[in-house]
Design a protein around this motif. Structure first.
Motif, PDB file in Angstrom:
ATOM      1  N   GLN A 277       0.782  -1.306  -0.039  1.00  0.00           N
ATOM      2  CA  GLN A 277       0.007  -0.044  -0.001  1.00  0.00           C
ATOM      3  C   GLN A 277       0.869   1.189  -0.098  1.00  0.00           C
ATOM      4  OE1 GLN A 277      -2.778  -0.209   3.310  1.00  0.00           O
ATOM      5  NE2 GLN A 277      -3.505  -2.189   2.562  1.00  0.00           N
ATOM      6  N   GLU A 278       1.917   1.265   0.858  1.00  0.00           N
ATOM      7  CA  GLU A 278       2.600   2.381   0.823  1.00  0.00           C
ATOM      8  C   GLU A 278       3.797   2.541  -0.103  1.00  0.00           C
ATOM      9  OE1 GLU A 278       3.917   2.518   4.878  1.00  0.00           O
ATOM     10  OE2 GLU A 278       2.056   2.802   5.825  1.00  0.00           O
ATOM     11  N   ASN A 279       4.463   1.537  -0.583  1.00  0.00           N
ATOM     12  CA  ASN A 279       5.357   1.770  -1.406  1.00  0.00           C
ATOM     13  C   ASN A 279       5.064   1.440  -2.843  1.00  0.00           C
ATOM     14  OD1 ASN A 279       6.843   1.937   0.907  1.00  0.00           O
ATOM     15  ND2 ASN A 279       8.338   0.103   0.575  1.00  0.00           N
ATOM     16  N   LEU A 280       4.276   0.732  -3.236  1.00  0.00           N
ATOM     17  CA  LEU A 280       3.865   0.403  -4.603  1.00  0.00           C
ATOM     18  C   LEU A 280       2.575   0.913  -5.054  1.00  0.00           C
ATOM     19  CD1 LEU A 280       4.655  -3.499  -4.240  1.00  0.00           C
ATOM     20  CD2 LEU A 280       6.253  -1.683  -4.825  1.00  0.00           C
ATOM     21  N   ASN A 281       1.723   1.864  -3.931  1.00  0.00           N
ATOM     22  CA  ASN A 281       0.821   2.544  -4.309  1.00  0.00           C
ATOM     23  C   ASN A 281      -0.442   1.535  -4.751  1.00  0.00           C
ATOM     24  OD1 ASN A 281       2.326   4.902  -4.185  1.00  0.00           O
ATOM     25  ND2 ASN A 281       2.622   4.764  -6.380  1.00  0.00           N
ATOM     26  N   VAL A 282      -0.607   0.563  -4.035  1.00  0.00           N
ATOM     27  CA  VAL A 282      -1.924  -0.328  -4.401  1.00  0.00           C
ATOM     28  C   VAL A 282      -2.963   0.100  -3.470  1.00  0.00           C
ATOM     29  CG1 VAL A 282      -2.556  -2.637  -4.300  1.00  0.00           C
ATOM     30  CG2 VAL A 282      -0.194  -2.496  -4.796  1.00  0.00           C
ATOM     31  N   PRO A 283      -4.098   0.554  -4.199  1.00  0.00           N
ATOM     32  CA  PRO A 283      -5.274   1.058  -3.295  1.00  0.00           C
ATOM     33  C   PRO A 283      -5.362   0.021  -2.355  1.00  0.00           C
ATOM     34  CG  PRO A 283      -5.785   1.089  -5.847  1.00  0.00           C
ATOM     35  CD  PRO A 283      -4.318   0.287  -5.529  1.00  0.00           C
ATOM     36  N   PRO A 285      -8.611  -1.275  -0.984  1.00  0.00           N
ATOM     37  CA  PRO A 285      -9.430  -2.326  -1.199  1.00  0.00           C
ATOM     38  C   PRO A 285      -8.730  -3.370  -2.146  1.00  0.00           C
ATOM     39  CG  PRO A 285     -10.437   0.082  -1.852  1.00  0.00           C
ATOM     40  CD  PRO A 285      -8.933   0.160  -1.504  1.00  0.00           C
ATOM     41  N   VAL A 286      -7.951  -2.974  -2.950  1.00  0.00           N
ATOM     42  CA  VAL A 286      -7.282  -4.068  -3.797  1.00  0.00           C
ATOM     43  C   VAL A 286      -6.380  -4.870  -3.047  1.00  0.00           C
ATOM     44  CG1 VAL A 286      -5.958  -4.595  -6.051  1.00  0.00           C
ATOM     45  CG2 VAL A 286      -7.593  -2.955  -5.996  1.00  0.00           C
ATOM     46  N   SER A 287      -5.589  -4.215  -2.223  1.00  0.00           N
ATOM     47  CA  SER A 287      -4.540  -4.723  -1.410  1.00  0.00           C
ATOM     48  C   SER A 287      -5.281  -5.558  -0.405  1.00  0.00           C
ATOM     49  CB  SER A 287      -3.694  -3.688  -0.782  1.00  0.00           C
ATOM     50  OG  SER A 287      -3.102  -4.167   0.380  1.00  0.00           O
ATOM     51  N   SER A 288      -6.126  -5.312   0.251  1.00  0.00           N
ATOM     52  CA  SER A 288      -6.933  -5.874   1.426  1.00  0.00           C
ATOM     53  C   SER A 288      -7.479  -7.151   0.810  1.00  0.00           C
ATOM     54  CB  SER A 288      -7.995  -4.929   1.883  1.00  0.00           C
ATOM     55  OG  SER A 288      -7.570  -3.765   2.179  1.00  0.00           O
ATOM     56  N   PHE A 289      -8.031  -7.334  -0.465  1.00  0.00           N
ATOM     57  CA  PHE A 289      -8.585  -8.601  -0.934  1.00  0.00           C
ATOM     58  C   PHE A 289      -7.464  -9.320  -1.669  1.00  0.00           C
ATOM     59  CE2 PHE A 289     -10.737 -10.866  -4.225  1.00  0.00           C
ATOM     60  CZ  PHE A 289     -11.778 -11.070  -3.489  1.00  0.00           C
ATOM     61  N   VAL A 290      -6.648  -8.718  -2.487  1.00  0.00           N
ATOM     62  CA  VAL A 290      -5.609  -9.727  -2.959  1.00  0.00           C
ATOM     63  C   VAL A 290      -4.686 -10.244  -2.143  1.00  0.00           C
ATOM     64  CG1 VAL A 290      -3.761  -9.838  -4.759  1.00  0.00           C
ATOM     65  CG2 VAL A 290      -5.895  -8.607  -5.187  1.00  0.00           C
ATOM     66  N   ASP A 387       2.041 -12.342  -4.541  1.00  0.00           N
ATOM     67  CA  ASP A 387       0.667 -11.746  -4.119  1.00  0.00           C
ATOM     68  C   ASP A 387       0.950 -10.306  -4.562  1.00  0.00           C
ATOM     69  OD1 ASP A 387       0.406 -14.516  -3.192  1.00  0.00           O
ATOM     70  OD2 ASP A 387       1.136 -13.759  -0.903  1.00  0.00           O
ATOM     71  N   ALA A 388       1.966  -9.827  -4.195  1.00  0.00           N
ATOM     72  CA  ALA A 388       2.052  -8.479  -4.366  1.00  0.00           C
ATOM     73  C   ALA A 388       2.281  -7.818  -5.953  1.00  0.00           C
ATOM     74  CB  ALA A 388       3.301  -7.805  -3.787  1.00  0.00           C
ATOM     75  N   ALA A 395      -4.741  -3.861  -9.530  1.00  0.00           N
ATOM     76  CA  ALA A 395      -4.758  -2.278  -9.266  1.00  0.00           C
ATOM     77  C   ALA A 395      -4.772  -1.583 -10.585  1.00  0.00           C
ATOM     78  CB  ALA A 395      -3.829  -1.734  -8.443  1.00  0.00           C
ATOM     79  N   GLU A 396      -3.659  -1.869 -11.454  1.00  0.00           N
ATOM     80  CA  GLU A 396      -3.608  -1.031 -12.581  1.00  0.00           C
ATOM     81  C   GLU A 396      -4.854  -1.273 -13.476  1.00  0.00           C
ATOM     82  OE1 GLU A 396      -1.839   0.916 -13.829  1.00  0.00           O
ATOM     83  OE2 GLU A 396      -2.532   0.922 -15.912  1.00  0.00           O
ATOM     84  N   SER A 397      -5.284  -2.520 -13.544  1.00  0.00           N
ATOM     85  CA  SER A 397      -6.515  -2.893 -14.544  1.00  0.00           C
ATOM     86  C   SER A 397      -7.731  -2.411 -14.045  1.00  0.00           C
ATOM     87  CB  SER A 397      -6.184  -4.618 -14.760  1.00  0.00           C
ATOM     88  OG  SER A 397      -7.257  -5.021 -13.978  1.00  0.00           O
ATOM     89  N   GLU A 398      -7.693  -2.247 -12.908  1.00  0.00           N
ATOM     90  CA  GLU A 398      -8.862  -1.844 -12.334  1.00  0.00           C
ATOM     91  C   GLU A 398      -8.952  -0.150 -12.678  1.00  0.00           C
ATOM     92  OE1 GLU A 398     -11.992  -2.677 -10.775  1.00  0.00           O
ATOM     93  OE2 GLU A 398     -11.142  -4.470 -11.666  1.00  0.00           O
TER      94      GLU A 398
END
Ligand code: ASP
Length: 412
Positions: A277-283, A285-290, A387-388, A395-398
């Protein structure tokens, strides 16, 4: 000094001290291990394990609730599972090819004393039906990740559907998540010491004698892990995730060091989510699910070990595997890696399932068990990286999907 640097120093010092004591003063090692190294490692492990169940519950509930629309949830779920299956299949194929190329099992090794008692692996149908918990509280007490995930998705879905009516609980889950993330940050300050203890204990116990005989096997597994990380994940994040692989690996590195020291995807989960979330800018909701899902079912590093180990054992016992058997190995290793829990050493237990399927002697596991600790550390670092990578790609495709939708709306 940056935390990653500190963890790295902890790992390096741990390896040096462990190896030094193993060679020069084994008795002193035993005492120090009992009173210093192991306790340091265990305190760190317990601290992060303490957060795993609440974090999986809060973050998946929140992730599902904030995705809101069931269509979006289905889309993200579909993409995630597809990514996991494809990359795991690639992982095993790499492993099998390398094992044929380098022939790690063509060595003189005594199999006479090899004994290994395999544990009964649950059947495929049972594994699926068991995903739905009959008692969610029990699932939490047992730490049954898939069941907790299933329950959290239901609650998150309900929160999304009920909207304003359940605002209070939504806020509660959101704040619960905040508390967990705060605690992860706090606990990570202890990580360099924990990493030191874990590594000193592991290397000191293992030594290097065992490693020499198994050098080729270890080399092939580690080579497979590297190739898969650089080529498969590298191209996935750059082509599908539109992120430079250098940024990806550099950003995620802190989590990889924790995965390496703990040998457990599920213990590392709090750290890997925070890092993505912090270093790869994954939002969120996506990180919490994937990522929680990935930490439970996506184990490419484990699949690579299982692929190499199967061919290794076949070579040691002089068994030729037909092409049909190899396909069977791929299929069962995908299932075995899905079934592998994200805790230390389980990948090796699940290997029995693959060996059974192609009628190879399960005793072969005894040959590789001695050096599995180090490989477990390395493959866990890869497991969580997969997983990351998936989180970055989804995240990008969303993002793209949202932009396209917006463009369509503007046109209409
Ligand atoms: N230790 C691995 C993990 O947690 C699983 C395994 O391969 O044993 O990812």
């Amino acid at each position: 000094m940056k935390l990653t640097t500190k963890i790295f120093i902890g790992l390096a010092l741990g390896a040096l001290v462990g190896l030094g004591l193993h060679l020069a003063a084994p008795d002193l090692f035993t005492t120090l291990d009992a009173y210093v190294f192991s306790p340091l490692g265990t305190v760190f492990l317990n601290l992060i394990k303490m957060l795993v169940v609440p974090i999986v519950f809060f973050s998946i509930t929140l992730g599902t609730a904030s995705l809101g629309d069931p269509k979006k949830l289905g889309r993200i779920g579909g993409k995630t599972i597809a990514f996991f299956l494809v990359t795991t299949t690639i992982a095993i194929s790499i492993a099998i090819s390398l094992a044929y190329l380098f022939q790690p099992g063509n060595i003189d090794i005594d199999t006479a004393g090899a004994e290994y008692e395999s544990k009964e692996a649950p059947g495929v149908v049972e594994t699926f039906t068991n995903i739905i918990p009959t008692n969610p509280i029990q699932s939490m007490t047992d730490g049954n990740m898939l069941q907790i995930i299933a329950f959290a998705i239901f609650i998150g879905f309900a929160l999304a559907m009920l909207g304003k009516k359940t605002e209070g609980i939504y806020k509660l889950v959101e704040q619960g998540n905040e508390i967990m993330m705060f605690l992860v940050n706090l606990i990570m300050r202890f990580a360099p010491y924990g990493a030191f203890g874990l590594l000193a204990s592991a290397i000191g116990t293992m030594g290097i004698d065992g490693m020499q005989a198994m050098g080729m096997y270890m080399f092939v597994v580690i080579l497979g892990l590297f190739i898969h990380a650089l080529v498969t994940y590298g191209s996935a994040v750059s082509f599908l995730g539109k992120m430079s692989p250098v940024k990806f690996f550099k950003g995620f590195f802190p989590a990889m060091t924790v995965g390496f020291s703990t040998s457990s995807s599920s213990s590392t989960l709090p750290v890997s989510m925070k890092t993505a979330q912090e270093n790869l800018n994954v939002p969120k909701p996506v990180s919490s699910f994937v990522q929680p899902l990935g930490a439970t079912i996506n184990m490419d590093g484990t699949a690579i070990m299982q692929g190499v180990a199967t061919i290794f054992i076949a070579q040691v016992y002089g068994t030729d595997l037909s092409f049909a058997s190899l396909i069977m190995v791929v299929l069962t290793a995908v299932l075995a890696s899905i079934g592998t829990a994200g805790v230390p050493g389980v990948g090796l237990i699940m290997l029995a399932m693959v060996l059974n399927q192609v009628s190879l002697p399960v005793e072969g596991i005894a040959l590789i068990i001695g050096i599995d600790r180090l490989l477990d550390m390395t493959r866990t670092a890869l497991n969580i990286t997969g997983d990351a990578a998936c989180a970055v790609v989804v995240a990008e495709s969303e993002r793209k999907h949202d932009v396209d939708q917006e463009a369509q709306r503007m046109q209409a």
